[in-house]
Design a protein around this motif. Structure first.
Motif, PDB file in Angstrom:
ATOM      1  N   ILE A  22       0.879  -1.179   0.000  1.00 12.64           N
ATOM      2  CA  ILE A  22       0.000   0.000   0.000  1.00 12.64           C
ATOM      3  C   ILE A  22       0.918   1.232   0.000  1.00 12.64           C
ATOM      4  CG2 ILE A  22      -1.695   1.309   1.363  1.00 12.64           C
ATOM      5  CD1 ILE A  22      -2.591  -1.413   2.524  1.00 12.64           C
ATOM      6  N   LEU A  72     -13.279   8.566   3.551  1.00 12.86           N
ATOM      7  CA  LEU A  72     -12.817   9.200   2.312  1.00 12.86           C
ATOM      8  C   LEU A  72     -13.088  10.707   2.345  1.00 12.86           C
ATOM      9  CD1 LEU A  72     -11.532   7.930  -0.222  1.00 12.86           C
ATOM     10  CD2 LEU A  72     -13.716   8.197  -1.329  1.00 12.86           C
ATOM     11  N   TYR A 107      -4.185   7.201  -1.644  1.00  8.72           N
ATOM     12  CA  TYR A 107      -3.265   6.264  -0.981  1.00  8.72           C
ATOM     13  C   TYR A 107      -3.368   6.350   0.541  1.00  8.72           C
ATOM     14  CZ  TYR A 107       0.155  10.209  -1.405  1.00  8.72           C
ATOM     15  OH  TYR A 107       0.795  11.418  -1.380  1.00  8.72           O
ATOM     16  N   PHE A 109      -6.176   6.543   2.040  1.00  6.46           N
ATOM     17  CA  PHE A 109      -7.314   5.671   2.346  1.00  6.46           C
ATOM     18  C   PHE A 109      -6.846   4.226   2.580  1.00  6.46           C
ATOM     19  CE2 PHE A 109     -10.990   3.055   0.924  1.00  6.46           C
ATOM     20  CZ  PHE A 109     -11.907   3.460   1.882  1.00  6.46           C
ATOM     21  N   GLY A 110      -5.889   3.796   1.766  1.00  4.56           N
ATOM     22  CA  GLY A 110      -5.317   2.449   1.936  1.00  4.56           C
ATOM     23  C   GLY A 110      -4.618   2.320   3.277  1.00  4.56           C
ATOM     24  N   LYS A 113      -7.293   2.221   6.064  1.00  6.35           N
ATOM     25  CA  LYS A 113      -7.983   0.918   6.158  1.00  6.35           C
ATOM     26  C   LYS A 113      -7.067  -0.131   6.795  1.00  6.35           C
ATOM     27  CE  LYS A 113     -11.652   0.041   4.120  1.00  6.35           C
ATOM     28  NZ  LYS A 113     -13.029   0.002   4.665  1.00  6.35           N
TER      29      LYS A 113
ATOM     30  N   PHE B  26      -1.605  -0.353  -7.341  1.00  5.25           N
ATOM     31  CA  PHE B  26      -2.453  -1.290  -6.600  1.00  5.25           C
ATOM     32  C   PHE B  26      -2.901  -2.403  -7.558  1.00  5.25           C
ATOM     33  CE2 PHE B  26      -6.438  -2.847  -4.865  1.00  5.25           C
ATOM     34  CZ  PHE B  26      -6.161  -2.952  -3.522  1.00  5.25           C
ATOM     35  N   ARG B  30      -1.934  -6.506  -7.566  1.00 11.80           N
ATOM     36  CA  ARG B  30      -3.048  -7.434  -7.291  1.00 11.80           C
ATOM     37  C   ARG B  30      -3.541  -8.195  -8.506  1.00 11.80           C
ATOM     38  NH1 ARG B  30      -1.569  -4.166  -3.039  1.00 11.80           N
ATOM     39  NH2 ARG B  30      -2.698  -4.732  -1.150  1.00 11.80           N
ATOM     40  N   LEU B  75     -12.876  13.355  -6.974  1.00 10.21           N
ATOM     41  CA  LEU B  75     -13.009  12.106  -6.204  1.00 10.21           C
ATOM     42  C   LEU B  75     -14.381  11.486  -6.408  1.00 10.21           C
ATOM     43  CD1 LEU B  75     -11.480  12.553  -2.655  1.00 10.21           C
ATOM     44  CD2 LEU B  75     -10.974  10.779  -4.287  1.00 10.21           C
ATOM     45  N   LEU B 107      -9.485   2.676  -4.325  1.00 12.46           N
ATOM     46  CA  LEU B 107      -8.057   2.836  -4.139  1.00 12.46           C
ATOM     47  C   LEU B 107      -7.299   3.090  -5.435  1.00 12.46           C
ATOM     48  CD1 LEU B 107      -7.243   0.138  -1.478  1.00 12.46           C
ATOM     49  CD2 LEU B 107      -7.047   2.593  -1.228  1.00 12.46           C
ATOM     50  N   THR B 109      -5.515   4.847  -7.829  1.00 12.32           N
ATOM     51  CA  THR B 109      -4.947   6.187  -8.025  1.00 12.32           C
ATOM     52  C   THR B 109      -4.944   6.578  -9.493  1.00 12.32           C
ATOM     53  OG1 THR B 109      -2.806   5.126  -8.036  1.00 12.32           O
ATOM     54  CG2 THR B 109      -3.434   6.251  -6.006  1.00 12.32           C
TER      55      THR B 109
END
Lengths: 198, 184
Positions: A22, A72, A107, A109-110, A113, B26, B30, B75, B107, B109
């Motif tokens: 992250i 957020l 980022y 937010f990651g 969490k 991300f 993943r 956003l 998430l 970006t």
């Protein structure tokens, strides 16, 4: 698990960049200068902690389904506040960061969490640890990249060479390679395999 | 930038969001375990990005230039577009079992970054959609290529410490360095 353990977990065993993958965007995008890494790390930690604390206070009045949106929104508010303050105090750094500063909402937010656990106090402790772990790695990557790419560390010349050791370290592709090698080094030291969690 | 081809060359090669802006990492860590997952992720991101830029085109003239109000609007656009495609793709058989969850959509970006970059570059009007399409296509292609490299690397004798994300990042770096020769 105790508060101290949660704090240390965020720095070491669950370091966001090295083990949770992250915050890779700032770890590569902004760390061509060590000062950028330190600045983004500290600012992100402050923004995430502020959002986390206010979010935890408001948790009781917000339904579970809407909590992600609450965090957020809080991150957006605190990032905007931080931008307003820091653009006056450190205009060169903030302007130099460009879009990576507002991206702190995403980022961050990651990181937020990853900090959430069942106990609110432990969440804050883990959030602080995660932020410190994030800052340490961003600064470390920044120091390595700035040294290899420009022969400097925090703007001070260390090596005066006609051609730098690895000029590409200052670019994003060089950042990928340096971060990959750093992760491999940490894996070799901690005897981990390198596969991502989850 | 004059036309769509310029946007395409920039989005896919010279200003590839993943390889040269370090956005969408991300998704890189993943969704590159196999090529099919990478194709699905790339498609989801491409559709979300095009939708986001279409919405931005519509509301662009009403967004105040100050950072304070610009960010929440961008956003919200990114969030709604990724949530929309998560719902649509999540329900289709082709992408059954694909973890395009709300959290990963949030998430991303790349979508927010592309919107911020388009505003910073002064892209406006219908050109925004070309920008979004090129950026999404570039990101999707980079994901698919890196998934292919990752699949090949699984059969290669990679030292244990380098396995997984470290070798993937190094591969991405080397791929980006190779593409630097084709920057327009």
């Amino acid at each position: 698990m105790g508060v101290v353990k949660r704090f240390l977990q965020g720095i070491f065993s669950e370091n966001p960049v090295l083990f949770l993958m992250i915050g890779l965007v700032p770890a590569i995008g902004v760390t061509h200068l060590a000062v950028n890494g330190l600045f983004v790390g500290i600012t992100t930690t402050a923004v995430v902690l502020a959002a986390l604390i206010v979010g935890l206070i408001l948790t009781k009045v917000v339904p579970n389904e809407a909590q992600s949106f609450l965090y957020l929104a809080l991150l957006a508010i605190f990032t905007t506040l931080a931008h307003r303050i820091l653009v006056v105090a450190y205009p060169e750094i903030v302007v130099g960061l460009g879009m990576y500063f507002p991206l702190m909402v995403v980022y961050g937010f990651g990181l937020l969490k990853a900090s959430l656990v069942n106990n609110p106090i432990e969440s804050v402790a883990k959030g602080l640890g995660t932020g410190i772990g994030f800052t340490i790695i961003l600064t470390l990557v920044g120091v390595i990249r700035e040294f290899l790419g420009a022969g400097e560390i925090f703007g001070k010349t260390i090596l005066e060479l006609d051609m730098q050791i690895f000029s590409l370290a200052s670019t994003v592709p060089g950042g990928f390679v340096i971060l990959g090698l750093l992760m491999a080094l940490i894996n070799a030291i901690t005897k981990k395999g390198g596969e991502i969690n989850g | 930038m004059a036309n769509g081809l310029d946007f395409l060359a920039n989005g896919v090669v010279s200003n590839n969001l993943l390889l040269f802006q370090a956005l969408g990492l991300f998704a890189l860590t993943r969704y590159t375990r196999d090529s099919l997952t990478a194709v699905k992720a790339g498609l989801g991101i491409l559709l979300s990005m095009v939708t986001a830029t279409v919405v931005l085109w519509g509301v662009n003239q009403w967004i105040p230039a100050s950072f304070g109000l610009e960010l929440p609007v961008l956003l919200l656009i990114a969030l709604c577009s990724s949530f929309l495609w998560q719902k649509i793709l999540g329900g289709s058989k082709w992408v059954e079992g694909f973890d395009y969850s709300l959290t990963s959509g949030l998430l991303n970006t790349a979508i927010v970054g592309a919107l911020l970059l388009s505003l910073n570059d002064g892209v406006a009007g219908s050109a925004l959609v070309s920008y979004g399409f090129s950026a999404g296509l570039g990101l999707g292609l980079a994901l698919v290529v890196l998934a292919g490299i990752r699949e090949r690397l699984e059969m290669a004798p990679v030292p244990k410490a380098l396995q997984g994300v470290p070798i993937l990042l190094i591969s991405a770096g080397l791929l980006a360095m190779a593409l630097m020769g084709f920057r327009f």
